[in-house]
Design a protein around this motif. Sequence first.
Motif, PDB file in Angstrom:
ATOM      1  N   LYS A 199       7.577  -8.991   0.537  1.00  0.00           N
ATOM      2  CA  LYS A 199       8.985  -8.780   0.204  1.00  0.00           C
ATOM      3  C   LYS A 199       9.239  -7.306  -0.082  1.00  0.00           C
ATOM      4  O   LYS A 199       8.364  -6.595  -0.582  1.00  0.00           O
ATOM      5  CB  LYS A 199       9.375  -9.609  -1.026  1.00  0.00           C
ATOM      6  CG  LYS A 199       9.309 -11.110  -0.799  1.00  0.00           C
ATOM      7  CD  LYS A 199       9.754 -11.855  -2.055  1.00  0.00           C
ATOM      8  CE  LYS A 199       9.702 -13.364  -1.831  1.00  0.00           C
ATOM      9  NZ  LYS A 199      10.124 -14.119  -3.039  1.00  0.00           N
ATOM     10  N   ALA A 200      10.447  -6.859   0.240  1.00  0.00           N
ATOM     11  CA  ALA A 200      10.826  -5.483  -0.076  1.00  0.00           C
ATOM     12  C   ALA A 200      10.791  -5.261  -1.582  1.00  0.00           C
ATOM     13  O   ALA A 200      11.188  -6.130  -2.359  1.00  0.00           O
ATOM     14  CB  ALA A 200      12.225  -5.203   0.461  1.00  0.00           C
ATOM     15  N   LYS A 201      10.298  -4.088  -1.986  1.00  0.00           N
ATOM     16  CA  LYS A 201      10.213  -3.755  -3.402  1.00  0.00           C
ATOM     17  C   LYS A 201      11.047  -2.511  -3.668  1.00  0.00           C
ATOM     18  O   LYS A 201      10.843  -1.479  -3.021  1.00  0.00           O
ATOM     19  CB  LYS A 201       8.756  -3.509  -3.813  1.00  0.00           C
ATOM     20  CG  LYS A 201       7.878  -4.750  -3.698  1.00  0.00           C
ATOM     21  CD  LYS A 201       6.484  -4.490  -4.242  1.00  0.00           C
ATOM     22  CE  LYS A 201       5.635  -5.760  -4.189  1.00  0.00           C
ATOM     23  NZ  LYS A 201       4.280  -5.524  -4.745  1.00  0.00           N
ATOM     24  N   TYR A 247       9.369   0.789  -3.877  1.00  0.00           N
ATOM     25  CA  TYR A 247       8.722   1.292  -2.670  1.00  0.00           C
ATOM     26  C   TYR A 247       9.724   1.205  -1.509  1.00  0.00           C
ATOM     27  O   TYR A 247       9.513   0.477  -0.537  1.00  0.00           O
ATOM     28  CB  TYR A 247       7.457   0.497  -2.352  1.00  0.00           C
ATOM     29  CG  TYR A 247       6.298   0.798  -3.252  1.00  0.00           C
ATOM     30  CD1 TYR A 247       5.431   1.856  -2.972  1.00  0.00           C
ATOM     31  CD2 TYR A 247       6.062   0.054  -4.407  1.00  0.00           C
ATOM     32  CE1 TYR A 247       4.360   2.149  -3.798  1.00  0.00           C
ATOM     33  CE2 TYR A 247       4.994   0.343  -5.244  1.00  0.00           C
ATOM     34  CZ  TYR A 247       4.151   1.391  -4.933  1.00  0.00           C
ATOM     35  OH  TYR A 247       3.096   1.686  -5.763  1.00  0.00           O
ATOM     36  N   SER A 267       8.949  -0.202   2.187  1.00  0.00           N
ATOM     37  CA  SER A 267       9.585  -1.489   2.482  1.00  0.00           C
ATOM     38  C   SER A 267      10.363  -1.424   3.791  1.00  0.00           C
ATOM     39  O   SER A 267      10.297  -2.339   4.621  1.00  0.00           O
ATOM     40  CB  SER A 267      10.513  -1.898   1.339  1.00  0.00           C
ATOM     41  OG  SER A 267       9.798  -2.126   0.142  1.00  0.00           O
ATOM     42  N   LYS A 314       7.810  -1.202   6.724  1.00  0.00           N
ATOM     43  CA  LYS A 314       7.095  -2.433   7.025  1.00  0.00           C
ATOM     44  C   LYS A 314       8.018  -3.477   7.638  1.00  0.00           C
ATOM     45  O   LYS A 314       7.593  -4.290   8.467  1.00  0.00           O
ATOM     46  CB  LYS A 314       6.413  -2.961   5.767  1.00  0.00           C
ATOM     47  CG  LYS A 314       5.284  -2.055   5.269  1.00  0.00           C
ATOM     48  CD  LYS A 314       4.305  -1.681   6.381  1.00  0.00           C
ATOM     49  CE  LYS A 314       3.141  -0.849   5.901  1.00  0.00           C
ATOM     50  NZ  LYS A 314       2.234  -0.455   6.999  1.00  0.00           N
ATOM     51  N   ARG A 323       0.404  -9.297   6.239  1.00  0.00           N
ATOM     52  CA  ARG A 323       1.022  -8.826   5.010  1.00  0.00           C
ATOM     53  C   ARG A 323       0.034  -8.961   3.855  1.00  0.00           C
ATOM     54  O   ARG A 323      -0.644  -9.978   3.713  1.00  0.00           O
ATOM     55  CB  ARG A 323       2.270  -9.638   4.683  1.00  0.00           C
ATOM     56  CG  ARG A 323       3.344  -9.610   5.745  1.00  0.00           C
ATOM     57  CD  ARG A 323       4.638 -10.135   5.169  1.00  0.00           C
ATOM     58  NE  ARG A 323       5.628 -10.437   6.197  1.00  0.00           N
ATOM     59  CZ  ARG A 323       6.897 -10.726   5.928  1.00  0.00           C
ATOM     60  NH1 ARG A 323       7.316 -10.752   4.672  1.00  0.00           N
ATOM     61  NH2 ARG A 323       7.750 -10.994   6.893  1.00  0.00           N
ATOM     62  N   ASP A 383      -0.157  -8.793  -0.227  1.00  0.00           N
ATOM     63  CA  ASP A 383       0.730  -8.846  -1.391  1.00  0.00           C
ATOM     64  C   ASP A 383       0.046  -8.368  -2.660  1.00  0.00           C
ATOM     65  O   ASP A 383       0.034  -9.050  -3.687  1.00  0.00           O
ATOM     66  CB  ASP A 383       1.237 -10.284  -1.573  1.00  0.00           C
ATOM     67  CG  ASP A 383       2.381 -10.376  -2.574  1.00  0.00           C
ATOM     68  OD1 ASP A 383       3.028  -9.342  -2.826  1.00  0.00           O
ATOM     69  OD2 ASP A 383       2.630 -11.473  -3.105  1.00  0.00           O
TER      70      ASP A 383
END
Length: 215
Positions: A137-139, A142, A146, A149, A174, A176
């Motif tokens: 998931k997008a953070k 970051y 994000s 990716k 991915r 995590d």
Amino acid sequence: MVVGAGPGIGLAVARRFAREGYAVGLVARRAETVRDTAAALGGLGGGPVATATADATDETALRAALDSLTGALGTPHTVVYNAALIRPDAIGDLSLREHLDAWAVNVGGALVTAAHLAPAMAERGSGSFLVTSGMPKAKPEYASLSLGKAGVRALVSLLDGTYGPAGVHAASIRVDGPVAPGTAFDPDDIAAHYWRLHTEPRGRWTHEAVHSGDA
């Protein structure tokens, strides 16, 4: 062939394929990185190891490095794009130029690598193109990573549509969590996803693996 062949996932993937008897081509930005990675593959019983240096954002240098490796080893059966610019930044922290520089590593290099190698793999009728695609998931902390990716996951879909019918399996992996030996995100455990994706039979291809760190 591993582009972004430094310590961590790049080395672990190269080691896994070498143990299976594959010749290995390594690309990294610094000569000492490919030298150390190649040395770590010694004695594993695989095929020959070839190395080249290139910055993933330098299209001319990257294409020359890929040509050097294919000249030494032939058209690859597996290509792993593992280069990335990993740094904390939030929306508004970076200039547009800085975002474009990050995109060049995270997406542009993968695009150039695929465009340079996938046609020959498709002509042969087999192969896999695997991309390390980062956190699921997008953070917000970051932002540039994000965005990048998300871009490579879109690239995987495009590669599947373009080269999948000819036998090239495109997929992303991915991860995590922070990669570190001896943890739930041990690079050797993560490398198992790359091998599984590469060996999936064509009728049962999947296009994404997620390493969550769960037992």
